[in-house]
Design a protein around this motif. Structure first.
Motif, PDB file in Angstrom:
ATOM      1  N   LYS A  95       4.968   0.375  -7.329  1.00  0.00           N
ATOM      2  CA  LYS A  95       5.360  -1.008  -7.090  1.00  0.00           C
ATOM      3  C   LYS A  95       4.820  -1.488  -5.748  1.00  0.00           C
ATOM      4  O   LYS A  95       4.289  -2.593  -5.644  1.00  0.00           O
ATOM      5  CB  LYS A  95       6.877  -1.172  -7.130  1.00  0.00           C
ATOM      6  N   HIS A 143       1.084  -2.025  -6.055  1.00  0.00           N
ATOM      7  CA  HIS A 143       0.821  -3.259  -6.800  1.00  0.00           C
ATOM      8  C   HIS A 143       1.132  -4.483  -5.932  1.00  0.00           C
ATOM      9  O   HIS A 143       0.348  -5.436  -5.891  1.00  0.00           O
ATOM     10  CB  HIS A 143       1.639  -3.289  -8.090  1.00  0.00           C
ATOM     11  N   SER A 144       2.256  -4.470  -5.238  1.00  0.00           N
ATOM     12  CA  SER A 144       2.629  -5.612  -4.387  1.00  0.00           C
ATOM     13  C   SER A 144       1.631  -5.820  -3.259  1.00  0.00           C
ATOM     14  O   SER A 144       1.339  -6.957  -2.884  1.00  0.00           O
ATOM     15  CB  SER A 144       4.043  -5.427  -3.831  1.00  0.00           C
ATOM     16  N   SER A 200      -1.584  -5.220  -3.461  1.00  0.00           N
ATOM     17  CA  SER A 200      -2.714  -5.903  -4.104  1.00  0.00           C
ATOM     18  C   SER A 200      -2.396  -7.374  -4.345  1.00  0.00           C
ATOM     19  O   SER A 200      -3.233  -8.254  -4.116  1.00  0.00           O
ATOM     20  CB  SER A 200      -3.052  -5.234  -5.438  1.00  0.00           C
TER      21      SER A 200
END
Length: 150
Positions: free
Chosen positions: A130, A133-134, A136
């Motif tokens: 997570k 992803h955050s 990015s």
């Protein structure tokens, strides 16, 4: 023989941009231009447009990871773009949502996918997927804000 455990991924990231959805929509819907404003650590390659937008395909290759094929499955202008992800290690769906408010537009990215890859599964024990992803998405949102300011 090692059994690979499926790993569900559900992420949601958002930003508030100080402009109406009508200004944000053309930037998000112009997938052919993503490679010009997405962060360089997320290599984007546009494959081809599709008539009426549905079926448009592009590939994302996060730095150090394998490629993911992305396909537009539906949209509602200027509110939502739905995507299907089909990669060798991840499959699922994602969507961009635009919500109008008095201070601008909330740009929301949601992903619901499943990883079926031992290497990614093992990485999840030492690093938060997570958070990766955050990170990015922060780069994408920062560049989106710059793109909208131009």
């Amino acid at each position: 023989m090692t059994a690979i455990t499926s790993l569900p991924l559900r992420f949601s990231d958002e930003i508030l941009v100080p402009c109406p959805p009508a200004k944000v929509w053309p930037v998000l819907a112009n997938i052919a231009e993503y490679s010009q404003w997405w962060p360089r650590y997320l290599l984007v390659r546009f494959l081809h447009p599709a008539p009426h937008f549905i079926g448009t395909e592009f590939v994302i290759r996060p730095y150090g990871w394998r490629s993911i094929l992305c396909r537009v499955t539906s949209f509602e202008e200027p509110a939502c773009i739905c995507l299907q992800y089909d990669g060798t290690y991840m499959r699922g769906a994602a969507n961009w949502r635009l919500e109008s408010g008095k201070d601008g537009t909330r740009v929301i990215y949601e992903m619901d996918a499943v990883v079926n890859d031992l290497a990614v599964y093992l990485v999840s024990f030492i690093a938060s997927l997570k958070s990766i992803h955050s990170f990015s998405m922060r780069g994408i949102f920062m560049n989106l804000t710059k793109q909208l300011a131009d």
